[in-house]
Design an enzyme around this catalytic site. Structure first.
Site, PDB file in Angstrom:
ATOM      1  N   CYS A 131      16.574 -68.925  31.524  1.00 24.22           N
ATOM      2  CA  CYS A 131      15.958 -67.945  32.421  1.00 24.22           C
ATOM      3  C   CYS A 131      15.123 -68.640  33.494  1.00 24.22           C
ATOM      4  O   CYS A 131      15.214 -68.315  34.682  1.00 24.22           O
ATOM      5  CB  CYS A 131      15.089 -66.980  31.609  1.00 24.22           C
ATOM      6  SG  CYS A 131      14.475 -65.571  32.557  1.00 24.22           S
ATOM      7  N   CYS A 132      14.298 -69.605  33.086  1.00 23.58           N
ATOM      8  CA  CYS A 132      13.470 -70.343  34.047  1.00 23.58           C
ATOM      9  C   CYS A 132      14.334 -71.105  35.046  1.00 23.58           C
ATOM     10  O   CYS A 132      14.003 -71.195  36.232  1.00 23.58           O
ATOM     11  CB  CYS A 132      12.553 -71.321  33.314  1.00 23.58           C
ATOM     12  SG  CYS A 132      11.148 -70.553  32.468  1.00 23.58           S
ATOM     13  N   CYS A 168       5.345 -65.408  35.171  1.00 26.47           N
ATOM     14  CA  CYS A 168       6.081 -64.147  35.061  1.00 26.47           C
ATOM     15  C   CYS A 168       5.358 -63.215  34.085  1.00 26.47           C
ATOM     16  O   CYS A 168       4.782 -63.659  33.103  1.00 26.47           O
ATOM     17  CB  CYS A 168       7.507 -64.405  34.585  1.00 26.47           C
ATOM     18  SG  CYS A 168       8.545 -65.271  35.781  1.00 26.47           S
ATOM     19  N   CYS A 174       5.990 -63.370  30.247  1.00 27.97           N
ATOM     20  CA  CYS A 174       5.717 -64.671  29.633  1.00 27.97           C
ATOM     21  C   CYS A 174       4.273 -65.116  29.813  1.00 27.97           C
ATOM     22  O   CYS A 174       3.946 -66.285  29.599  1.00 27.97           O
ATOM     23  CB  CYS A 174       6.652 -65.729  30.215  1.00 27.97           C
ATOM     24  SG  CYS A 174       8.403 -65.381  29.923  1.00 27.97           S
ATOM     25  N   CYS A 205       8.227 -74.930  32.670  1.00 22.07           N
ATOM     26  CA  CYS A 205       9.364 -74.107  33.080  1.00 22.07           C
ATOM     27  C   CYS A 205      10.542 -74.917  33.588  1.00 22.07           C
ATOM     28  O   CYS A 205      11.619 -74.387  33.812  1.00 22.07           O
ATOM     29  CB  CYS A 205       8.925 -73.110  34.164  1.00 22.07           C
ATOM     30  SG  CYS A 205       8.308 -73.916  35.662  1.00 22.07           S
TER      31      CYS A 205
END
Length: 238
Positions: free
Chosen positions: A122-123, A205, A208, A233
């Site tokens: 995702c990162c 985010c 997170c 990240c």
């Protein structure tokens, strides 16, 4: 410059500037690399401090941010306030929507809670790939990293060669303490994220990031379900 020349340059310049203030270092790099030195801003206290310093040196200094699509409303509001206060326009880079759609279809909206590997995926899609696009044509990547922030950053230098992105990386606040940064923000009227007043020392985010208790490590609210030795990240891989 070749990779070896950049590495050698970073070492020599770091030795020259390590004991000088961040303003002097920024003056040098913004003067030597006009249009090719850029701040990647997460709108943190540190990045807002550097933004203030850079704009005072060069009004046309390049500043960009990465919009992952999962930011806090307060972060978007801060972008607008910063632009208005300094009369600038922060560049905004977005992830490839096709890759985001494919990732969510395969793994779900909140995949990052399921495993470290999926969180890194995702990162990578939301942050690392947009950063690579943002750094095209950039020779000096300016960052707000500080050694005090995390166990993963204690050995970082003020000026380094970033082999991953093939750029000279400048961390002008690397030796500053959290208190020094906050003092600068307060004394210079620098706009900051309102979440800082509600227990969020480090803001990423929304899914997170969570508030932390007074006295806790300032990065403990980021990816709190993971081993603290690996809470990065991917933007600042060394």
């Amino acid at each position: 410059m070749t990779a070896e020349e950049k590495r050698s340059f970073a070492v020599s310049v770091n030795e020259k500037f390590i004991d000088l203030g961040p303003q002097k270092v920024l003056e040098y790099f913004l003067g030597e690399f006009p249009g090719r030195a850029a701040l990647s801003s997460s709108l943190s206290y540190e990045d807002q401090t550097i933004t203030d310093m850079m704009v005072k040196i060069r009004k046309d200094a390049r500043i960009f941010t990465l919009d992952t699509g999962r930011q806090f409303p307060e972060t978007y509001e801060l972008i607008d306030r910063t632009n208005m206060q300094y009369g600038i326009s922060i560049e905004v880079f977005f992830p490839d929507f096709r890759k985001v759609q494919e990732m969510v279809r395969k793994h779900g909206v909140n995949l990052f809670y399921d495993s470290v590997e999926l969180r890194h995926l995702c990162c990578n899609i939301r942050k690392v790939e947009p950063l690579k696009r943002a750094l095209q044509g950039v020779d000096v990547w300016i960052s707000g990293l500080r050694r005090e922030q995390s166990v993963t950053r204690t050995s970082m230098q003020m000026v380094e060669y970033d082999e991953t992105d093939d750029v000279i990386k400048l961390n002008p606040l690397i030796l500053w303490t959290e208190e020094q940064v906050k003092d600068y923000v307060r004394e210079n009227g620098v706009p900051y994220n309102r979440l800082h007043e509600n227990g969020f020392p480090s803001i990423g985010c929304q899914p997170c990031t969570r508030a932390v208790k007074p006295g806790q490590d300032i990065r403990s609210g980021r990816w709190w379900w993971e081993d603290p030795d690996h809470r990065e990240c991917g933007l600042h891989v060394r």
